[in-house]
Design a protein around this motif. Sequence first.
Motif, PDB file in Angstrom:
ATOM      1  N   ARG A 141      36.136  43.597  30.284  1.00 51.64           N
ATOM      2  CA  ARG A 141      36.180  43.412  28.836  1.00 51.64           C
ATOM      3  C   ARG A 141      37.557  42.920  28.391  1.00 51.64           C
ATOM      4  NH1 ARG A 141      35.256  48.440  25.013  1.00 51.64           N
ATOM      5  NH2 ARG A 141      35.087  49.268  27.102  1.00 51.64           N
ATOM      6  N   LYS A 142      38.615  43.399  29.045  1.00 54.31           N
ATOM      7  CA  LYS A 142      39.973  42.966  28.688  1.00 54.31           C
ATOM      8  C   LYS A 142      40.145  41.469  28.922  1.00 54.31           C
ATOM      9  CE  LYS A 142      44.780  43.915  29.377  1.00 54.31           C
ATOM     10  NZ  LYS A 142      45.536  44.892  28.687  1.00 54.31           N
ATOM     11  N   HIS A 143      39.568  40.948  30.007  1.00 58.00           N
ATOM     12  CA  HIS A 143      39.673  39.517  30.290  1.00 58.00           C
ATOM     13  C   HIS A 143      38.885  38.716  29.255  1.00 58.00           C
ATOM     14  CE1 HIS A 143      41.649  40.761  33.860  1.00 58.00           C
ATOM     15  NE2 HIS A 143      40.556  41.182  34.471  1.00 58.00           N
ATOM     16  N   ARG A 144      37.719  39.231  28.875  1.00 57.53           N
ATOM     17  CA  ARG A 144      36.945  38.547  27.832  1.00 57.53           C
ATOM     18  C   ARG A 144      37.703  38.533  26.509  1.00 57.53           C
ATOM     19  NH1 ARG A 144      32.457  42.041  28.649  1.00 57.53           N
ATOM     20  NH2 ARG A 144      32.177  41.904  30.865  1.00 57.53           N
ATOM     21  N   ALA A 145      38.397  39.623  26.207  1.00 58.36           N
ATOM     22  CA  ALA A 145      39.210  39.677  24.985  1.00 58.36           C
ATOM     23  C   ALA A 145      40.352  38.670  25.046  1.00 58.36           C
ATOM     24  CB  ALA A 145      39.751  41.087  24.772  1.00 58.36           C
ATOM     25  N   THR A 146      40.931  38.482  26.226  1.00 56.59           N
ATOM     26  CA  THR A 146      42.002  37.495  26.386  1.00 56.59           C
ATOM     27  C   THR A 146      41.460  36.090  26.166  1.00 56.59           C
ATOM     28  OG1 THR A 146      43.160  38.947  27.941  1.00 56.59           O
ATOM     29  CG2 THR A 146      43.773  36.620  27.960  1.00 56.59           C
ATOM     30  N   ILE A 147      40.271  35.808  26.706  1.00 52.41           N
ATOM     31  CA  ILE A 147      39.656  34.491  26.477  1.00 52.41           C
ATOM     32  C   ILE A 147      39.403  34.282  24.988  1.00 52.41           C
ATOM     33  CG2 ILE A 147      37.576  33.108  26.839  1.00 52.41           C
ATOM     34  CD1 ILE A 147      37.455  34.236  29.677  1.00 52.41           C
TER      35      ILE A 147
ATOM     36  N   ARG B 133      50.136  38.166  25.171  1.00 50.73           N
ATOM     37  CA  ARG B 133      51.061  38.551  26.241  1.00 50.73           C
ATOM     38  C   ARG B 133      50.786  37.744  27.504  1.00 50.73           C
ATOM     39  NH1 ARG B 133      53.003  44.356  26.186  1.00 50.73           N
ATOM     40  NH2 ARG B 133      53.182  43.783  28.359  1.00 50.73           N
ATOM     41  N   TRP B 134      51.859  37.254  28.133  1.00 47.67           N
ATOM     42  CA  TRP B 134      51.730  36.459  29.352  1.00 47.67           C
ATOM     43  C   TRP B 134      51.063  37.281  30.457  1.00 47.67           C
ATOM     44  CZ3 TRP B 134      51.207  31.816  30.926  1.00 47.67           C
ATOM     45  CH2 TRP B 134      51.270  31.551  32.289  1.00 47.67           C
ATOM     46  N   GLN B 135      51.357  38.554  30.525  1.00 46.56           N
ATOM     47  CA  GLN B 135      50.777  39.440  31.532  1.00 46.56           C
ATOM     48  C   GLN B 135      49.247  39.427  31.451  1.00 46.56           C
ATOM     49  OE1 GLN B 135      52.220  43.428  31.089  1.00 46.56           O
ATOM     50  NE2 GLN B 135      50.868  44.263  32.651  1.00 46.56           N
ATOM     51  N   ASP B 136      48.698  39.388  30.245  1.00 43.88           N
ATOM     52  CA  ASP B 136      47.238  39.341  30.072  1.00 43.88           C
ATOM     53  C   ASP B 136      46.672  38.006  30.546  1.00 43.88           C
ATOM     54  OD1 ASP B 136      47.383  41.885  28.989  1.00 43.88           O
ATOM     55  OD2 ASP B 136      47.373  41.167  26.912  1.00 43.88           O
ATOM     56  N   ILE B 137      47.408  36.931  30.301  1.00 41.50           N
ATOM     57  CA  ILE B 137      46.959  35.611  30.742  1.00 41.50           C
ATOM     58  C   ILE B 137      46.981  35.532  32.269  1.00 41.50           C
ATOM     59  CG2 ILE B 137      47.519  33.148  30.731  1.00 41.50           C
ATOM     60  CD1 ILE B 137      48.509  33.550  27.841  1.00 41.50           C
TER      61      ILE B 137
ATOM     62  N   LEU C 102      44.013  37.316  33.601  1.00 39.59           N
ATOM     63  CA  LEU C 102      42.810  36.499  33.441  1.00 39.59           C
ATOM     64  C   LEU C 102      42.732  35.453  34.538  1.00 39.59           C
ATOM     65  CD1 LEU C 102      40.327  35.435  31.905  1.00 39.59           C
ATOM     66  CD2 LEU C 102      41.914  34.046  30.547  1.00 39.59           C
ATOM     67  N   PHE C 103      43.835  34.770  34.807  1.00 37.93           N
ATOM     68  CA  PHE C 103      43.847  33.775  35.884  1.00 37.93           C
ATOM     69  C   PHE C 103      43.419  34.399  37.208  1.00 37.93           C
ATOM     70  CE2 PHE C 103      47.386  31.097  33.701  1.00 37.93           C
ATOM     71  CZ  PHE C 103      46.438  30.404  32.973  1.00 37.93           C
ATOM     72  N   LEU C 104      43.952  35.572  37.522  1.00 39.15           N
ATOM     73  CA  LEU C 104      43.600  36.252  38.768  1.00 39.15           C
ATOM     74  C   LEU C 104      42.118  36.629  38.791  1.00 39.15           C
ATOM     75  CD1 LEU C 104      46.757  38.496  39.238  1.00 39.15           C
ATOM     76  CD2 LEU C 104      46.110  36.485  40.588  1.00 39.15           C
ATOM     77  N   ALA C 105      41.585  37.055  37.647  1.00 38.16           N
ATOM     78  CA  ALA C 105      40.161  37.403  37.563  1.00 38.16           C
ATOM     79  C   ALA C 105      39.277  36.179  37.774  1.00 38.16           C
ATOM     80  CB  ALA C 105      39.857  38.049  36.213  1.00 38.16           C
ATOM     81  N   LEU C 106      39.784  35.006  37.416  1.00 38.26           N
ATOM     82  CA  LEU C 106      39.025  33.765  37.603  1.00 38.26           C
ATOM     83  C   LEU C 106      39.166  33.222  39.022  1.00 38.26           C
ATOM     84  CD1 LEU C 106      39.826  31.971  34.215  1.00 38.26           C
ATOM     85  CD2 LEU C 106      37.633  32.953  34.928  1.00 38.26           C
ATOM     86  N   GLY C 107      40.005  33.886  39.851  1.00 41.16           N
ATOM     87  CA  GLY C 107      40.153  33.485  41.241  1.00 41.16           C
ATOM     88  C   GLY C 107      41.398  32.680  41.548  1.00 41.16           C
ATOM     89  N   ALA C 108      42.367  32.719  40.669  1.00 40.57           N
ATOM     90  CA  ALA C 108      43.592  31.938  40.859  1.00 40.57           C
ATOM     91  C   ALA C 108      44.522  32.583  41.873  1.00 40.57           C
ATOM     92  CB  ALA C 108      44.323  31.788  39.529  1.00 40.57           C
ATOM     93  N   GLU C 109      45.368  31.738  42.441  1.00 43.09           N
ATOM     94  CA  GLU C 109      46.510  32.194  43.227  1.00 43.09           C
ATOM     95  C   GLU C 109      47.741  31.852  42.399  1.00 43.09           C
ATOM     96  OE1 GLU C 109      46.733  30.781  47.243  1.00 43.09           O
ATOM     97  OE2 GLU C 109      44.551  30.790  47.420  1.00 43.09           O
ATOM     98  N   ILE C 110      48.642  32.806  42.279  1.00 43.87           N
ATOM     99  CA  ILE C 110      49.841  32.604  41.465  1.00 43.87           C
ATOM    100  C   ILE C 110      51.061  32.738  42.357  1.00 43.87           C
ATOM    101  CG2 ILE C 110      51.208  33.479  39.545  1.00 43.87           C
ATOM    102  CD1 ILE C 110      48.583  34.385  38.258  1.00 43.87           C
ATOM    103  N   ASP C 111      51.915  31.713  42.339  1.00 37.77           N
ATOM    104  CA  ASP C 111      53.158  31.701  43.118  1.00 37.77           C
ATOM    105  C   ASP C 111      54.339  31.606  42.178  1.00 37.77           C
ATOM    106  OD1 ASP C 111      51.950  31.759  45.606  1.00 37.77           O
ATOM    107  OD2 ASP C 111      51.983  29.582  45.846  1.00 37.77           O
ATOM    108  N   GLU C 112      55.397  32.295  42.541  1.00 34.81           N
ATOM    109  CA  GLU C 112      56.646  32.192  41.792  1.00 34.81           C
ATOM    110  C   GLU C 112      57.301  30.863  42.144  1.00 34.81           C
ATOM    111  OE1 GLU C 112      57.672  34.553  39.611  1.00 34.81           O
ATOM    112  OE2 GLU C 112      55.868  35.689  40.103  1.00 34.81           O
TER     113      GLU C 112
END
Length: 84
Positions: free
Chosen positions: A3-9, A22-26, A29-39
């Motif tokens: 539900r939190k990811h849907r609220a972010t969308i 908040r960037w943390q919420d975004i 969401l990316f991770l929930a959609l299957g993203a890989e995040i690199d610094e």
Amino acid sequence: MRRKHRATIQAIFARPVAGTLRWQDIEALFLALGAEIDEAQGSRVRVFLFGEVRVFHRPHPSPDTDKGAVAAIRQWLEANGVRP
């Protein structure tokens, strides 16, 4: 998707563009959609999602994402079929 990811969308697609998202919420969401995040260099982050790489600037000192970044994220999600 939680539900939190849907609220972010919902917040990403809200009009006018949200300036308090908040960037943390975004990132969550990316991770929930299957993203890989690199610094990347400095406060940049590379997001691998939808077979593409997008680079975003992690906001600081405030945790809120600027309106331009939210609009860019909205266009990217919409172009790949993610909608509220």
